[in-house]
Write an enzyme that holds these catalytic residues in place. Structure first.
Site, short mmCIF file in Angstrom:
data_model
loop_
_atom_site.label_atom_id
_atom_site.label_comp_id
_atom_site.label_asym_id
_atom_site.label_seq_id
_atom_site.Cartn_x
_atom_site.Cartn_y
_atom_site.Cartn_z
N THR A 1 -150.43 -11.52 -29.20
CA THR A 1 -150.18 -11.43 -30.63
C THR A 1 -151.47 -10.88 -31.23
O THR A 1 -152.50 -10.92 -30.57
CB THR A 1 -149.90 -12.82 -31.23
OG1 THR A 1 -148.87 -13.48 -30.50
CG2 THR A 1 -149.46 -12.75 -32.68
N ARG B 1 -134.50 -12.42 -30.04
CA ARG B 1 -135.41 -13.57 -29.91
C ARG B 1 -136.52 -13.46 -30.95
O ARG B 1 -137.12 -12.41 -31.14
CB ARG B 1 -136.00 -13.62 -28.51
CG ARG B 1 -137.02 -14.77 -28.30
CD ARG B 1 -138.44 -14.32 -28.54
NE ARG B 1 -139.42 -15.36 -28.20
CZ ARG B 1 -140.72 -15.26 -28.44
NH1 ARG B 1 -141.21 -14.17 -29.01
NH2 ARG B 1 -141.55 -16.24 -28.12
N GLY C 1 -140.10 -15.42 -32.18
CA GLY C 1 -141.10 -16.41 -31.80
C GLY C 1 -141.75 -17.06 -32.99
O GLY C 1 -141.18 -17.13 -34.09
#
Length: 308
Positions: free
Chosen positions: A168, A196, A198
């Protein structure tokens, strides 16, 4: 108030030898761009957005142009930003065909009554705001094509997620007016299911900013970070009187002991103190305060130089 800016390039297992210098230079470049905005009297929000934009544009990092691929071989990105002055926040998830999701997240914060837009809604909003659409293939790098192919051949990939897919980028800042802000952006995890999402766009998990405490940006295994609300957890411990280092260690330690989740945090307090901590093998980072640039990738390689 002396301004402070801290950036991270993701908690990762190890940085390849051929990537180490480009990663270090990318982090330093992002920190320099962000800090120069603060040095010229700019806002914390402007600084973190600009720093993260630099990292999104750098293919060495898992955000924007360097984003990893989902199971269909496509890029889906998440980002969030928050202003500690009034707790205003903006986030986007499952974004495609946008070069800089962090800019879109800021527009959500400032141009809508909402905090969070996703997928098609985020795409329509981006078009309405005049953000140019980038062909999806333009965001796909050869390195990430190979990484996806390798991941698909790995056995027990789900078990490996906690260890491998931790990338990230993020930034936290304190400006000369005493305002704090955070920004975090990611391409997610390799071979993730389509859709998806996060921790990165989730306020309180991927980051948090409150002028009364400070600001945090997180990185690591997203599902673990969400389960413990890592960013807000770190700030909670700061509220309880812990130092930044203690708050970071306690929060990361809790996530590791409860979930075996690895990650990292960067923090800045309302007083201008800062800290970087991680439980993964490495985390590229840089911090600037009082014209001094601190940077590193591993625990034992911190360097300090004068900012030009």
């Amino acid at each position: 108030m002396n301004p402070v800016l801290v950036v991270h390039g993701g908690a990762v297992r190890i940085v390849d030898k051929d990537q180490k210098e480009p990663v270090r230079q990318g982090i330093i470049r992002a920190a320099t761009v962000g800090y120069n905005i603060l040095r010229e009297g700019g806002s914390a929000v402007d600084a973190v957005e600009s720093a993260v934009t630099v990292l999104e544009d750098d293919p060495e990092f898992n955000a924007g142009f360097g984003s990893v691929l989902n199971t269909d071989g496509e890029v889906e990105m998440d980002a969030s930003i928050m202003n500690g002055k009034d707790l205003s926040a903006g986030a986007v998830s499952a974004v495609r065909c946008v070069a800089n999701p962090i800019k879109l997240a800021r527009l959500v914060m400032e141009k809508t009554p909402h905090c969070f837009l996703t997928d098609q809604g985020a795409a329509k909003f981006a078009a309405a705001m005049g953000i140019p659409e980038v062909p999806g293939k333009q965001l796909v790098t050869e390195r990430n094509i190979k990484l996806l192919a390798k991941e698909k051949h790995e056995k027990d990939a789900q078990k490996l997620d906690c260890q491998k897919n931790l990338g990230t980028v993020g930034a936290v800042a304190l400006d000369c007016r005493g305002n704090v802000a955070y920004a975090t952006s990611t391409g997610g995890i390799v071979n993730k299911m389509v859709g998806r999402v996060g921790d990165t766009p989730c306020i309180g998990s991927g980051g948090y900013a409150d002028n009364d405490i400070g600001a945090v940006s997180t990185t690591g295994h997203g599902e673990s970070i969400m389960k413990v609300n890592l960013a807000r957890l770190a700030l909670f411990h700061m509220e309880q009187g812990k130092t930044l280092e203690e708050a970071a260690d306690i929060s990361l330690g809790y996530m590791k002991s409860k979930l075996k989740g690895l990650g990292g945090v960067i923090l800045v307090s309302k007083a201008g103190d800062w800290a970087v901590k991680w439980t993964s093998a490495s985390m590229p980072w840089a911090a600037v305060k009082d014209g001094k640039l601190h940077s590193g990738i591993y625990l034992d390689d911190t360097s300090i130089t004068d900012l030009p």
